[in-house]
Design a protein around this motif. Sequence first.
Motif, PDB file in Angstrom:
ATOM      1  N   ALA A 277       0.828  -1.206   0.000  1.00  0.00           N
ATOM      2  CA  ALA A 277       0.000   0.000   0.000  1.00  0.00           C
ATOM      3  C   ALA A 277       0.863   1.257   0.000  1.00  0.00           C
ATOM      4  CB  ALA A 277      -0.937  -0.010   1.205  1.00  0.00           C
ATOM      5  N   VAL A 307      -6.785   0.599  -6.779  1.00  0.00           N
ATOM      6  CA  VAL A 307      -6.593   0.516  -5.320  1.00  0.00           C
ATOM      7  C   VAL A 307      -6.601   1.890  -4.675  1.00  0.00           C
ATOM      8  CG1 VAL A 307      -5.279  -1.624  -5.516  1.00  0.00           C
ATOM      9  CG2 VAL A 307      -4.073   0.556  -5.625  1.00  0.00           C
ATOM     10  N   GLN A 309      -8.965   3.908  -3.763  1.00  0.00           N
ATOM     11  CA  GLN A 309      -9.924   4.157  -2.691  1.00  0.00           C
ATOM     12  C   GLN A 309      -9.471   3.573  -1.361  1.00  0.00           C
ATOM     13  OE1 GLN A 309     -13.677   2.659  -4.058  1.00  0.00           O
ATOM     14  NE2 GLN A 309     -13.924   4.239  -5.640  1.00  0.00           N
ATOM     15  N   ARG A 310      -8.575   2.583  -1.381  1.00  0.00           N
ATOM     16  CA  ARG A 310      -8.117   1.953  -0.130  1.00  0.00           C
ATOM     17  C   ARG A 310      -6.830   2.577   0.405  1.00  0.00           C
ATOM     18  NH1 ARG A 310      -9.263  -2.622  -3.391  1.00  0.00           N
ATOM     19  NH2 ARG A 310      -7.034  -3.069  -3.584  1.00  0.00           N
TER      20      ARG A 310
END
Length: 704
Positions: A277, A307, A309-310
């Motif tokens: 992330a 990815v 939004q996370r």
Amino acid sequence: MADPARPAGLSSAEVTLLRTRNGPREPSPVARFLGVLCGPPALMLVLSGLFDLLGWRQTGSGLLTLAAAMLLAGWSAGVAAHALTAPVRSATAMRDGRAQPVAVGELVCGDVLVLAPGDILSADLSIVDDQGLVLDGGPVAGAVVLAGSGLGRVRALPVGPTLVDPVPAPLRLLAVAAALTAVLLTALLSLRAPGEWPHWLVLGAVLLAAVCVIRPATVTALARTAAARRMAAAGAVVRDPLAVDALARLSVLCLDEGRTGLPKLSAVIPAPGHELAGLWLAVLRVVGAEEEGTVEHAVLRTAVGAVQQRLPPVGRFRYRRQAAYGRAAAHRLGPATVVTVLGDPESLLPHCAPDERFALAVAELTAGAHRVLVLAQSTVDIGGDRPPPGLEVVGLLGFTDATRPAWPLAELRRSGVRVVPVREAGTAVGLVAAHRAAGEVVAVASDRLTFARALLTADLGIAADSRAATLLVPGPGALLAAIRHSRRAARNRHAALTYLAAAGLALLLTVLGATLLLPAPPLYPVHLVWLALAAGVLPVTALAVDHPPGDPLSLPPQRFRLLPALPDAVLLAALSLLCATIGDPAEARTRLLLSLLAGQLALALVRRSERLPLESGWTSARRTPLLLAGSLAVSLVLTAVPVLRTAVGLTWIGLDGLALVVLAGLLALTLRRPCASARPGCPAWPAGWTPPRRPSRAGRRRRR
């Protein structure tokens, strides 16, 4: 800026008012059936059936004629309803204050269309809102939106193309011959029995209808639909019915050899101590959301969108610039500043903390034909062309180029297709115009948006996913399969039309010869209608959708001519007249009908395989032979049942007569050998290419 006059587009009431000028909608199945039933051939059958009910001497023949007319009309309407049609294109229009998809056929003048990259203009427009709109021409129908967006008001609707298959000249000549034969038949029988001239007039009309009731457009629709379904099973999707014909006659393929597409993200390796992330968050900071940078940035922007939004907030944006060592971006996170850098390993790794594992990973990726980018971060902001100090590696990103599929040039050459590589869209448009002016069938294969104009102007546009393409293929293998199926469809159409011409000529010659040789009327109208069904509709349908043995890749389509069908017609007529004149004169009509039917079905088998059907492989597809043999068996049973043969005016001819009829069919099956489509007389191959030749016996011996 939206149009101040109509910012919300047209309302539903205005669309309804303007749509009254549109042409007729798509006809319903009932309308198709009535349209065919009211056509000249079917209408003649209906009138003759009504006349038989009132005055013909054979009980039940009028009802059978009417039933046959209904069946023929239903068959033609069913084929037209299920035929391959062009897909309904849609455009995004402003209706009732919101954007909604609308079929192109439902557009009216005054509609406001929403334009986006990749759209093909469906009408002539007046641009009312321009947000960087770039077209490959003026705002006219067929132009492609290359970039930007905007709104356009419809000022003129193009006339939609109507798919009309012209009747071949040989079949028009056959119709004229049928009309003359019908007139001559009516005159000869009227001279024998002047008091029954209405009956002879009906007989001549039914003869003309039996020859002309099967339309060439129906045969073409059957062949196209069957080919399109087989192409879909192979992965190729046909968007236009004419694409099947163009693919069968394809001679030049302009192949785009420019940019193969965006590179692929092949490796994502986070550094020790960093999670995945955190790596995607660093990517999002450095590439941003704006459409700029290299193609690798576009790939990363697409990948991080899945990815995004996370991920946690990136911080307050400060700047983003391109330096000599790579792309740098600075964001404010509370009191600290985070500088993210994306660049080549040679430029960034010397300024980062040494790590042998990363050096080894970069070497392995580079050896595997990967392009590697290094992602690093620092909390020290510094300008100029030097990287900021204290860089810490966040991860590695590997890219590979999009692979270009290997086109089977040898197979395309064997099929007579000349491949011309092009790199620029303007060059492709010029090549298409030049080759089409020379009478060649040209196709353009490309997935680039700039080639949309070339795809639209070519006879055939080929792509994996493009709105301008008429044939969608996932790869070269699917294209070769599509060429095979299209040429098989052209071969089936040629075989069906040739059989139709030969069977029609044989019927005319047989009826005319029997009128001169036999004292009684040769055939009744119900007999002619039965021949149109059993020896017309069934064989033509079987030939049009058949899958004959052999590879049609090296067999270009033939030109349909009437002269090669004349020997077959003469042979069938001679055999039928011979069977009718042998034996009891009371059985002449039954012998004539059955022998002609057996000969026509045998001719269908010969035309199916373009060779002697008794050779090896002629039963590889058993549906067609079984269907034709079943038609003959039903006809033989028809004469064996007393009630049926009395209703249609036939007699029992005995086992010797049935054996004679079967013998006539076998003679028609074996005596005539049609010219193979690869022999002289076929259309010329494209310039610079020669058809493949069979190696000599000495060459085959050396190869073994």
